[in-house]
Design an enzyme around this catalytic site. Structure first.
Site, short mmCIF file in Angstrom:
data_model
loop_
_atom_site.label_atom_id
_atom_site.label_comp_id
_atom_site.label_asym_id
_atom_site.label_seq_id
_atom_site.Cartn_x
_atom_site.Cartn_y
_atom_site.Cartn_z
N SER A 1 8.40 4.33 -1.18
CA SER A 1 7.38 3.78 -1.60
C SER A 1 6.92 4.07 -3.10
O SER A 1 6.51 3.29 -3.81
CB SER A 1 5.51 4.14 -0.65
OG SER A 1 4.63 3.16 -1.15
N SER B 1 0.86 -1.28 -0.04
CA SER B 1 0.02 0.02 -0.42
C SER B 1 0.67 1.56 0.20
O SER B 1 1.80 0.81 0.71
CB SER B 1 -1.24 -0.06 1.05
OG SER B 1 -1.89 0.49 1.40
N GLU B 2 0.63 2.79 -1.19
CA GLU B 2 1.37 2.77 -0.77
C GLU B 2 2.05 4.17 0.19
O GLU B 2 2.68 5.01 -0.51
CB GLU B 2 1.05 3.74 -2.09
CG GLU B 2 -0.19 4.71 -2.13
CD GLU B 2 -1.21 3.79 -2.47
OE1 GLU B 2 -0.89 2.51 -3.07
OE2 GLU B 2 -2.41 4.80 -3.12
N ASN B 3 0.93 3.83 1.44
CA ASN B 3 0.98 4.47 2.55
C ASN B 3 2.72 4.36 3.26
O ASN B 3 2.97 4.82 3.79
CB ASN B 3 0.42 5.11 3.31
CG ASN B 3 -0.58 3.76 3.85
OD1 ASN B 3 -0.82 2.71 2.98
ND2 ASN B 3 -0.65 3.11 5.14
#
Lengths: 219, 221
Positions: free
Chosen positions: B92, B50-52
């Protein structure tokens, strides 16, 4: 040796109208919420806020927008905060939408002494408007420029009294990057420990980057 | 047409889940794409990013096990698997743009026969922002669009997107409840049809030109 601890008044005294402030966090996760409380109390106006997203009208840095303290926001997403969209339509807030990977890289550039970054993201879209486009080895890139702030507000999990910071899990997000790109860096830490208590290899933000440490009032 | 929206979404999610191979790194968007995680075939381990700032994302926590420090890019509480790790947003998106993510699955407002995608703004009406979507579709090795075939009777797959683009010429595959299309250099190709649909029905509900693949298959869902 290190005198970095500040209290509510010490932080409040740093705040001025029209300031440019970076605030860490991702939809409120990793946001220094007590520092946001203090900005709300002081009521400084016309702030420029640089942040991943504008969170929620009642949580995270989105509360500053709901309180109409923000004149300009540079961010990747505003969809979770109804106030941002509303004020944008009314014309009372300027919103610059930046792709998330570009936003973090622009902040990183500023903190790393680079003149900009070439990214393929946004080529062929409205994001490229007004930007220099360069072709390198046959691939088109946009030149994206560094983004700095006067103040960066960082949400730390564990900080020692020298200012070495560790971030838990996904509270990390923009925090360590923003800690490199502002004149004054304030870490709100959930836990403060003595120097030597953090294993040096695990430090994620080195202490010289941190100007002030504020102990969080949130659990 | 498949009228039950929940059924339609799960058909799409099940079909997309069959694309992944063991140990591939996959990023799922918010909404319909998130359902894909519920349908990964037995014996296949997919590694979710997940990009967070998390790799090795697990399911939602059991009641009482919630940790507010572990969230996904939609802000929902999630868990991390034992092999998981965390990192900052620069790492990320380096992973994303640097072609280290094998698949991204995202939704669409519009998608077209040239593989262009519109998913982040309806000018004057809805302006949520692009978040990480522009980086994901430019950077991931494979871009799969998950979308209901039509919305309020209007086709989602067009000759050319009319809304501002998320990116140009980046989509590899489009999966709806009726069909699977592949975007090829020669244009859009219909490669699979749901057993309860037909090429005629798909043609009537698609505003794009497409060719029917020689080896057209029934969608396995």
């Amino acid at each position: 040796m290190f005198h970095k601890l500040i209290d509510r008044k010490g932080f409040s005294d740093l705040l001025k109208d029209d300031m440019t402030i970076m605030i860490g966090g991702f939809l409120g996760c990793g946001t220094p919420e007590t520092l946001v409380d203090i900005i709300l109390e002081k009521g400084v106006k016309n702030l420029t806020i640089i942040c991943n997203d504008t969170a929620f009208a009642d949580r995270g840095l989105g509360r500053l927008i709901a309180a109409k303290q923000v004149g300009h926001v540079i961010t990747s997403h505003i969809g979770t905060n109804v106030e941002t969209g509303k004020q944008m339509v009314e014309g009372s807030i300027k919103v610059d939408l930046v792709p998330q990977g570009t936003l973090v890289e622009r902040i990183r550039c500023a903190g790393a002494g680079l003149g900009g970054v070439l990214t393929p993201t946004g080529v062929g879209t409205i994001v490229e408007e007004g930007k220099q486009k360069l072709t390198v080895e046959g691939v088109d890139y946009l030149l994206e420029l560094p983004l700095r702030a006067e103040l960066a507000l960082i949400g730390g999990s564990l900080t020692d009294k020298a200012g070495n910071v560790v971030y838990n899990a996904t509270t990390c997000n923009f925090n360590p990057i923003m800690a490199m790109a502002a004149d004054t860096v304030v870490v709100e830490t959930r836990k403060l420990v003595e120097i030597g208590e953090i294993q040096p290899e695990l430090v994620m933000t080195p202490s010289p980057l941190v100007t002030h440490i504020f102990v969080s009032e949130k659990s | 047409m498949i009228e039950d929206i929940n059924l339609a979404k799960n058909i799409i999610a099940r079909r997309i889940a069959r694309e992944f191979k063991d140990n591939q790194l996959v990023n799922l968007g918010i909404g319909l794409p998130t359902l894909v995680a519920n349908h990964i075939p037995e014996g296949i381990n997919v590694i979710f990013q997940s990009e967070n700032g998390i790799i090795g994302m697990g399911p939602a926590p059991q009641p009482g096990q919630e940790n507010p420090d572990i969230t996904n890019a939609g802000g929902a509480l999630v868990t991390a698997l034992p092999y998981g790790c965390y990192f900052d947003s620069a790492m990320s998106f380096a992973l994303i743009r640097g072609k280290h993510v094998e698949y991204t699955v995202l939704g669409a407002l519009e998608v077209d026969q040239e593989g262009s995608l519109a998913s982040w703004i309806i000018p004057g009406k809805k302006v949520p922002g692009m978040g990480g979507a522009m980086d994901l579709v430019v950077g991931a090795r494979n871009v799969i669009i998950s979308t209901l075939h039509t919305e309020r009777g209007k086709p989602k797959i067009l000759k050319k997107c009319t809304l501002p683009l998320t990116a140009k010429h980046v989509v590899n595959m489009i999966v709806t409840e009726l069909a699977v299309f592949r975007v090829t250099p020669g244009g859009l190709a219909l490669i699979e049809v749901h057993k309860d649909s037909s090429v005629d029905e798909i043609r009537a509900n698609t505003a794009a030109d497409f060719i029917v693949a020689d080896n057209l298959k029934t969608m396995e869902v």
